[in-house]
Motif scaffolding. Sequence first.
Motif, PDB file in Angstrom:
ATOM      1  N   GLN A 145       0.829  -1.203   0.000  1.00  0.00           N
ATOM      2  CA  GLN A 145       0.000   0.000   0.000  1.00  0.00           C
ATOM      3  C   GLN A 145       0.862   1.252   0.000  1.00  0.00           C
ATOM      4  OE1 GLN A 145      -2.747  -0.256   3.250  1.00  0.00           O
ATOM      5  NE2 GLN A 145      -3.851  -1.996   2.378  1.00  0.00           N
ATOM      6  N   SER A 146       1.964   1.216   0.702  1.00  0.00           N
ATOM      7  CA  SER A 146       2.880   2.347   0.702  1.00  0.00           C
ATOM      8  C   SER A 146       4.234   1.867   1.178  1.00  0.00           C
ATOM      9  CB  SER A 146       2.372   3.481   1.612  1.00  0.00           C
ATOM     10  OG  SER A 146       2.352   3.039   2.961  1.00  0.00           O
ATOM     11  N   GLU A 147       5.247   2.639   0.901  1.00  0.00           N
ATOM     12  CA  GLU A 147       6.584   2.314   1.367  1.00  0.00           C
ATOM     13  C   GLU A 147       7.340   3.610   1.617  1.00  0.00           C
ATOM     14  OE1 GLU A 147       9.462   1.680  -2.394  1.00  0.00           O
ATOM     15  OE2 GLU A 147       7.971   0.113  -2.110  1.00  0.00           O
ATOM     16  N   LYS A 148       8.289   3.553   2.495  1.00  0.00           N
ATOM     17  CA  LYS A 148       9.098   4.729   2.768  1.00  0.00           C
ATOM     18  C   LYS A 148      10.176   4.846   1.706  1.00  0.00           C
ATOM     19  CE  LYS A 148      10.612   7.222   6.816  1.00  0.00           C
ATOM     20  NZ  LYS A 148      10.838   7.144   8.271  1.00  0.00           N
ATOM     21  N   ASP A 149      10.346   6.031   1.211  1.00  0.00           N
ATOM     22  CA  ASP A 149      11.289   6.253   0.128  1.00  0.00           C
ATOM     23  C   ASP A 149      12.134   7.471   0.467  1.00  0.00           C
ATOM     24  OD1 ASP A 149      12.582   5.795  -2.204  1.00  0.00           O
ATOM     25  OD2 ASP A 149      10.900   6.232  -3.517  1.00  0.00           O
ATOM     26  N   VAL A 150      13.072   7.799  -0.390  1.00  0.00           N
ATOM     27  CA  VAL A 150      13.966   8.921  -0.134  1.00  0.00           C
ATOM     28  C   VAL A 150      14.024   9.821  -1.354  1.00  0.00           C
ATOM     29  CG1 VAL A 150      15.417   7.782   1.580  1.00  0.00           C
ATOM     30  CG2 VAL A 150      15.936   7.521  -0.848  1.00  0.00           C
ATOM     31  N   ARG A 151      14.291  11.088  -1.101  1.00  0.00           N
ATOM     32  CA  ARG A 151      14.586  12.031  -2.171  1.00  0.00           C
ATOM     33  C   ARG A 151      16.100  12.143  -2.275  1.00  0.00           C
ATOM     34  NH1 ARG A 151      10.210  15.189   0.255  1.00  0.00           N
ATOM     35  NH2 ARG A 151       8.437  15.258  -1.156  1.00  0.00           N
ATOM     36  N   ILE A 152      16.633  11.873  -3.432  1.00  0.00           N
ATOM     37  CA  ILE A 152      18.085  11.868  -3.606  1.00  0.00           C
ATOM     38  C   ILE A 152      18.468  12.888  -4.668  1.00  0.00           C
ATOM     39  CG2 ILE A 152      20.093  10.509  -4.304  1.00  0.00           C
ATOM     40  CD1 ILE A 152      18.675   8.031  -3.291  1.00  0.00           C
ATOM     41  N   SER A 153      19.424  13.726  -4.346  1.00  0.00           N
ATOM     42  CA  SER A 153      20.001  14.638  -5.327  1.00  0.00           C
ATOM     43  C   SER A 153      21.327  14.049  -5.775  1.00  0.00           C
ATOM     44  CB  SER A 153      20.213  16.035  -4.732  1.00  0.00           C
ATOM     45  OG  SER A 153      20.894  16.852  -5.656  1.00  0.00           O
ATOM     46  N   TRP A 154      21.300  13.366  -6.916  1.00  0.00           N
ATOM     47  CA  TRP A 154      22.524  12.744  -7.433  1.00  0.00           C
ATOM     48  C   TRP A 154      23.551  13.817  -7.794  1.00  0.00           C
ATOM     49  CZ3 TRP A 154      21.952   7.774  -6.434  1.00  0.00           C
ATOM     50  CH2 TRP A 154      20.667   7.240  -6.423  1.00  0.00           C
ATOM     51  N   LYS A 155      23.089  14.953  -8.280  1.00  0.00           N
ATOM     52  CA  LYS A 155      24.006  16.040  -8.616  1.00  0.00           C
ATOM     53  C   LYS A 155      24.707  16.560  -7.364  1.00  0.00           C
ATOM     54  CE  LYS A 155      24.334  20.477 -11.042  1.00  0.00           C
ATOM     55  NZ  LYS A 155      25.111  21.136  -9.973  1.00  0.00           N
ATOM     56  N   ASN A 156      23.964  16.695  -6.266  1.00  0.00           N
ATOM     57  CA  ASN A 156      24.596  17.140  -5.024  1.00  0.00           C
ATOM     58  C   ASN A 156      25.658  16.153  -4.561  1.00  0.00           C
ATOM     59  OD1 ASN A 156      23.028  19.401  -4.983  1.00  0.00           O
ATOM     60  ND2 ASN A 156      21.679  18.733  -3.319  1.00  0.00           N
ATOM     61  N   ALA A 157      25.425  14.860  -4.830  1.00  0.00           N
ATOM     62  CA  ALA A 157      26.397  13.846  -4.421  1.00  0.00           C
ATOM     63  C   ALA A 157      27.725  14.047  -5.126  1.00  0.00           C
ATOM     64  CB  ALA A 157      25.839  12.450  -4.683  1.00  0.00           C
ATOM     65  N   ILE A 158      27.701  14.233  -6.453  1.00  0.00           N
ATOM     66  CA  ILE A 158      28.957  14.437  -7.172  1.00  0.00           C
ATOM     67  C   ILE A 158      29.547  15.801  -6.842  1.00  0.00           C
ATOM     68  CG2 ILE A 158      27.852  15.319  -9.280  1.00  0.00           C
ATOM     69  CD1 ILE A 158      30.890  12.967  -9.233  1.00  0.00           C
ATOM     70  N   ASP A 159      28.693  16.810  -6.604  1.00  0.00           N
ATOM     71  CA  ASP A 159      29.192  18.141  -6.256  1.00  0.00           C
ATOM     72  C   ASP A 159      29.867  18.149  -4.886  1.00  0.00           C
ATOM     73  OD1 ASP A 159      28.299  19.132  -8.643  1.00  0.00           O
ATOM     74  OD2 ASP A 159      26.491  20.079  -7.824  1.00  0.00           O
ATOM     75  N   SER A 160      29.484  17.202  -4.013  1.00  0.00           N
ATOM     76  CA  SER A 160      30.082  17.153  -2.675  1.00  0.00           C
ATOM     77  C   SER A 160      31.452  16.496  -2.671  1.00  0.00           C
ATOM     78  CB  SER A 160      29.157  16.390  -1.720  1.00  0.00           C
ATOM     79  OG  SER A 160      29.132  14.994  -2.033  1.00  0.00           O
ATOM     80  N   ALA A 161      31.859  15.883  -3.790  1.00  0.00           N
ATOM     81  CA  ALA A 161      33.152  15.205  -3.855  1.00  0.00           C
ATOM     82  C   ALA A 161      34.294  16.214  -3.750  1.00  0.00           C
ATOM     83  CB  ALA A 161      33.278  14.418  -5.152  1.00  0.00           C
ATOM     84  N   PRO A 162      35.374  15.857  -3.060  1.00  0.00           N
ATOM     85  CA  PRO A 162      36.503  16.780  -2.955  1.00  0.00           C
ATOM     86  C   PRO A 162      37.163  17.071  -4.300  1.00  0.00           C
ATOM     87  CG  PRO A 162      37.074  14.613  -2.077  1.00  0.00           C
ATOM     88  CD  PRO A 162      35.596  14.609  -2.316  1.00  0.00           C
ATOM     89  N   ALA A 163      37.092  16.111  -5.233  1.00  0.00           N
ATOM     90  CA  ALA A 163      37.661  16.293  -6.573  1.00  0.00           C
ATOM     91  C   ALA A 163      37.061  15.235  -7.477  1.00  0.00           C
ATOM     92  CB  ALA A 163      39.183  16.182  -6.558  1.00  0.00           C
ATOM     93  N   ILE A 164      37.091  15.480  -8.777  1.00  0.00           N
ATOM     94  CA  ILE A 164      36.616  14.494  -9.741  1.00  0.00           C
ATOM     95  C   ILE A 164      37.729  13.490 -10.015  1.00  0.00           C
ATOM     96  CG2 ILE A 164      35.780  14.120 -12.084  1.00  0.00           C
ATOM     97  CD1 ILE A 164      33.757  15.423 -10.245  1.00  0.00           C
ATOM     98  N   ALA A 165      37.411  12.222  -9.820  1.00  0.00           N
ATOM     99  CA  ALA A 165      38.384  11.162 -10.043  1.00  0.00           C
ATOM    100  C   ALA A 165      38.392  10.783 -11.521  1.00  0.00           C
ATOM    101  CB  ALA A 165      38.045   9.948  -9.188  1.00  0.00           C
ATOM    102  N   VAL A 166      39.558  10.764 -12.125  1.00  0.00           N
ATOM    103  CA  VAL A 166      39.688  10.419 -13.535  1.00  0.00           C
ATOM    104  C   VAL A 166      40.366   9.062 -13.636  1.00  0.00           C
ATOM    105  CG1 VAL A 166      40.600  11.108 -15.772  1.00  0.00           C
ATOM    106  CG2 VAL A 166      39.854  12.852 -14.140  1.00  0.00           C
ATOM    107  N   LEU A 167      39.751   8.146 -14.336  1.00  0.00           N
ATOM    108  CA  LEU A 167      40.320   6.820 -14.502  1.00  0.00           C
ATOM    109  C   LEU A 167      41.472   6.855 -15.497  1.00  0.00           C
ATOM    110  CD1 LEU A 167      37.040   4.729 -14.799  1.00  0.00           C
ATOM    111  CD2 LEU A 167      38.393   5.144 -12.758  1.00  0.00           C
TER     112      LEU A 167
END
Length: 244
Positions: free
Chosen positions: A202-224
């Motif tokens: 009937q219902s489930e608990k879910d989350v709001r995720i900002s994927w952009k905020n996740a990458i923006d929070s990284a100290p630096a962009i890792a390059v392979l």
Amino acid sequence: MRQSGQVLRTPPEIDGIGPTRQWIIERVNYGRYDKPTKVVMLDDDLVFATRREDEPTKFRNSTPEDITILFSDIEHYLDNFAHVGVYYREGGNRDTAHTVVNTRLLRILAYRADVLRDRNIRFDRMELMEDFDVTLQLLEQGYPNVKINWIVHNQRSSNAPGGCSTYRTIEKQGEAANRLEQLHPQIRSCRRKTDKNCLEWQSEKDVRISWKNAIDSAPAIAVLDNGTEPGHAQEGPGATEAVE
């Protein structure tokens, strides 16, 4: 003649999707350092549709050739990205770009296993929503992702028998949502939602995720190694071969 690959069976003590995915990451090509270690994990009930060239907001049934090209694309992008996915049919008509970056990955999860092992990014620290957790861990450590969008996937039903449906409950889903919120500060809140594809829930608990905020929070962009400009996806084989 192409040789068949090795078939591995999980031991009896490995139970659940998260531990199974972690077991795969730990064993695929372990100890090989001559080239990147690539792995793709798929749900077992997928159906595919390919974007039409004449009307990109619409789709046709995918052919075996399309699927072959898709896996060539996945292999290509894993040279430059630590995690790669494929767009899902739900909402796929709204974005017709060949690829999108830094967003949710679902049902088809491709990784550089060597990066996950080196960075100690694990699937087994959460019982549910472990794929969200791994995507967020990678983004927060500066690893962009790319999602292929010329072909999309869907499944016939949600929470079908098998997989995590054997142990997932509304209560456990809520606990996982709370845990995800604790582990990743860019998740702002939890909410209740109705799952129209899974009427027994009937219902489930879910989350709001900002994927952009996740990458923006990284100290630096890792390059392979052999990576392109961070966050830039050079088009793979599907750019020219996927459409008829």
